[in-house]
Motif scaffolding. Structure first.
Motif, mmCIF file in Angstrom:
data_model
loop_
_atom_site.group_PDB
_atom_site.id
_atom_site.type_symbol
_atom_site.label_atom_id
_atom_site.label_comp_id
_atom_site.label_asym_id
_atom_site.label_seq_id
_atom_site.Cartn_x
_atom_site.Cartn_y
_atom_site.Cartn_z
ATOM 1 N N GLU A 1 45.104 37.056 51.926
ATOM 2 C CA GLU A 1 45.556 38.439 51.813
ATOM 3 C C GLU A 1 44.825 39.070 50.621
ATOM 4 O O GLU A 1 44.952 38.591 49.488
ATOM 5 N N VAL A 2 44.060 40.106 50.882
ATOM 6 C CA VAL A 2 43.278 40.766 49.832
ATOM 7 C C VAL A 2 44.135 41.868 49.223
ATOM 8 O O VAL A 2 44.135 43.007 49.690
ATOM 9 N N THR A 3 44.863 41.544 48.180
ATOM 10 C CA THR A 3 45.719 42.542 47.538
ATOM 11 C C THR A 3 44.942 43.434 46.575
ATOM 12 O O THR A 3 45.415 44.512 46.219
ATOM 13 N N ASP A 4 43.763 42.984 46.160
ATOM 14 C CA ASP A 4 42.920 43.772 45.256
ATOM 15 C C ASP A 4 41.466 43.516 45.632
ATOM 16 O O ASP A 4 40.984 42.390 45.499
ATOM 17 N N THR A 5 40.768 44.556 46.094
ATOM 18 C CA THR A 5 39.369 44.359 46.502
ATOM 19 C C THR A 5 38.443 44.169 45.309
ATOM 20 O O THR A 5 37.271 43.814 45.492
ATOM 21 N N ASP A 6 38.928 44.409 44.087
ATOM 22 C CA ASP A 6 38.113 44.173 42.897
ATOM 23 C C ASP A 6 38.200 42.721 42.431
ATOM 24 O O ASP A 6 37.530 42.333 41.484
ATOM 25 N N ALA A 7 39.013 41.926 43.088
ATOM 26 C CA ALA A 7 39.042 40.481 42.824
ATOM 27 C C ALA A 7 38.241 39.783 43.917
ATOM 28 O O ALA A 7 38.713 38.875 44.597
#
Length: 496
Positions: free
Chosen positions: A338-344
């Motif tokens: 689950e990509v909760t933050d695309t900057d991670a």
């Protein structure tokens, strides 16, 4: 740069560099004696010269210009390299293409002569670096970077010629790789899209005689690099995964996997970064660069290790097709994220690379490097990288190499209590906890999932040390952190 050496002082050098430690007993009297020997009076200069690290004084004799270079009290590799690099950078206008270096036994610790030689060579090379590669008018070439540049070492008779030859070779080869890494990391995003990094790796392979395989987008899709492909969705430049392999001519003492994050420019994606310093995100491929440099050096020095290097490479851009916060993607391992933050995004592409390594190669140890979290920079600043490891011996050997090379590491925990931050309601795990604390640790715990319980793995978060303020250039620049560290670590692993 041509480098030669001989025992004792021989008159003839028009420019002479004398490194001086102020922790060598009667060093002032010894230096005055050397001045008499070479025909230059040091008496007046020594009223002010204290031989502190990096301190330089210029003196003129009838036939010779002399530079006194302070090395301070603690003469070690990292400090000598720094002093030599500063000297070359700051004295550019005063140097010619020929330089003598007088290493006198009375001015340096006896057990540090070989260390000083390699560090001086490495530092002088790095001090010639020109950051203006993309200027329309070329800048003046550093005198020591010209084709006819030459250095002559004048050494104590007790120093082994074989040890000197090895130190000079190591200093040159490592510095050449580091200079290439400077250019690669400092290049703007439009000059180093994924295909450019593939070309860089191929060129390094030609110099080092090792193999490179570049997995293009179609092959990544066929192989199942879904996490890497997911991060790449918003970019017009297709991703690659670069797989390098160095097999020594002699029997390998160990097989080691090196993995490096290769985000050629990081906007943050939909979770976009603030604009103020976004231009520095051209450096987000520093982990991959360190892997390229380390494998090239190991191959050129013929170190006895079988090395596998894997670097997933992509931009993280913003587009209608970009990953959105909350999206669920697959990965090479079969786990869903689950990509909760695309900057991670760095940990996402490393997940595929680590899984690919452990499932396709049998390696004794794994080390990955990544400019992964701002948390690492906040914890340790610009003085050390965060070290995480599930193997105490591996952690200790890396930390020791860091102390010697000056590319220092500080170990942080991988306790399972941090696993809770990876829990997701809709997927096997999520890429970011959303919490403001312990970000470097939770990122490391995420990566740990994808090494499939390999017993000897280390993660280096180099976000605070790979790019920043440097003491030999006026603006932020690449440091090539990790190249020297990995090479020192390898050379300390056995028969090297």
């Amino acid at each position: 740069m041509k480098i030669n050496w001989q025992s004792g002082w021989v008159a003839g050098a028009q420019q002479l560099l004398i490194p001086v430690s102020n922790n060598q007993g009667e060093w002032i009297q010894n230096l005055e004696h050397i001045g008499t020997q070479i025909g230059v009076s040091f008496k007046a200069a020594l009223e002010d010269f204290k031989a502190e690290t990096g301190e330089t004084t210029v003196l003129y004799g009838p036939d010779c210009k002399v530079f006194l270079l302070g090395l301070g009290r603690e003469v070690n590799f990292a400090e000598v390299l720094r002093a030599a690099r500063l000297f070359a950078a700051r004295q550019k206008s005063k140097l010619s293409t020929s330089l003598g270096i007088y290493l006198d036994a009375a001015l340096l610790p006896a057990d540090q002569h070989i260390v000083c030689i390699e560090a001086m060579v490495n530092g002088l090379y790095l001090g010639t670096y020109d950051a203006g590669k993309y200027k329309s008018k070329s800048t003046e070439t550093h005198p020591l970077a010209t084709e006819d540049a030459a250095i002559e070492f004048y050494l104590p008779a007790s120093v082994s010629a074989k040890a000197v030859a090895k130190a000079v070779a190591q200093g040159q080869v490592i510095a050449e790789a580091q200079l290439g890494i400077y250019d690669l990391i400092n290049a703007p995003g439009n000059k180093k899209q994924p295909a450019h990094l593939a070309s860089f790796a191929r060129a390094a392979a030609q110099r080092g005689n090792f193999s490179v395989r570049v997995l293009e987008k179609a092959e990544l899709e066929a192989e199942g690099f879904y996490a890497l492909l997911g991060v790449n969705q918003g970019s017009a430049a297709p991703p690659v995964c670069i797989v390098m392999e160095y097999v020594p001519t002699q029997e390998a003492t160990r097989t080691i996997g090196l993995v490096g994050k290769g985000v050629t420019f990081d906007t943050g994606g939909i979770s976009i970064k603030p604009s103020a310093n976004m231009h520095h995100m051209k450096s987000d491929m520093s982990g991959a660069a360190a892997v390229y440099g380390a494998i090239e050096v190991a191959a050129r020095l013929e170190l006895p290790f079988h090395l596998i290097g894997i670097t997933p490479v992509t931009e993280n851009s913003v587009d209608a097709d970009s990953l959105k916060p909350g999206d669920v993607i697959d990965s090479y391992s079969g786990r869903t994220i689950e990509v909760t933050d695309t900057d991670a995004e760095g940990r996402i592409i490393l997940a595929d690379a680590l899984s690919y390594l452990v499932r396709n190669y049998k390696v004794d140890s794994i080390v990955d490097l990544a400019t992964l979290t701002g948390s690492a920079a906040r914890v340790l600043g610009a003085h050390a990288a965060c070290l995480f490891a599930n193997d105490d011996q591996l952690a200790e050997s890396l930390a020791l190499a860091g102390e010697y090379s000056g590319e220092r590491l500080w170990r942080l925990p991988l306790w399972d209590v941090y696993k809770d931050e990876l829990k997701s309601d809709v997927a096997d795990l999520r890429n970011f906890s959303g919490k403001p604390a312990a970000g470097a640790i939770s990122a490391a715990k995420f990566l740990e999932v994808f090494v499939d319980e390999h017993p000897s793995w280390a993660h280096l978060d180099i976000a605070g040390v790979a790019y920043g303020d440097v003491d030999f250039l006026p603006h932020k620049s690449a440091t090539a952190f990790g190249v020297r560290l990995l090479v020192e670590w390898l050379m300390g692993q056995g028969d090297a």
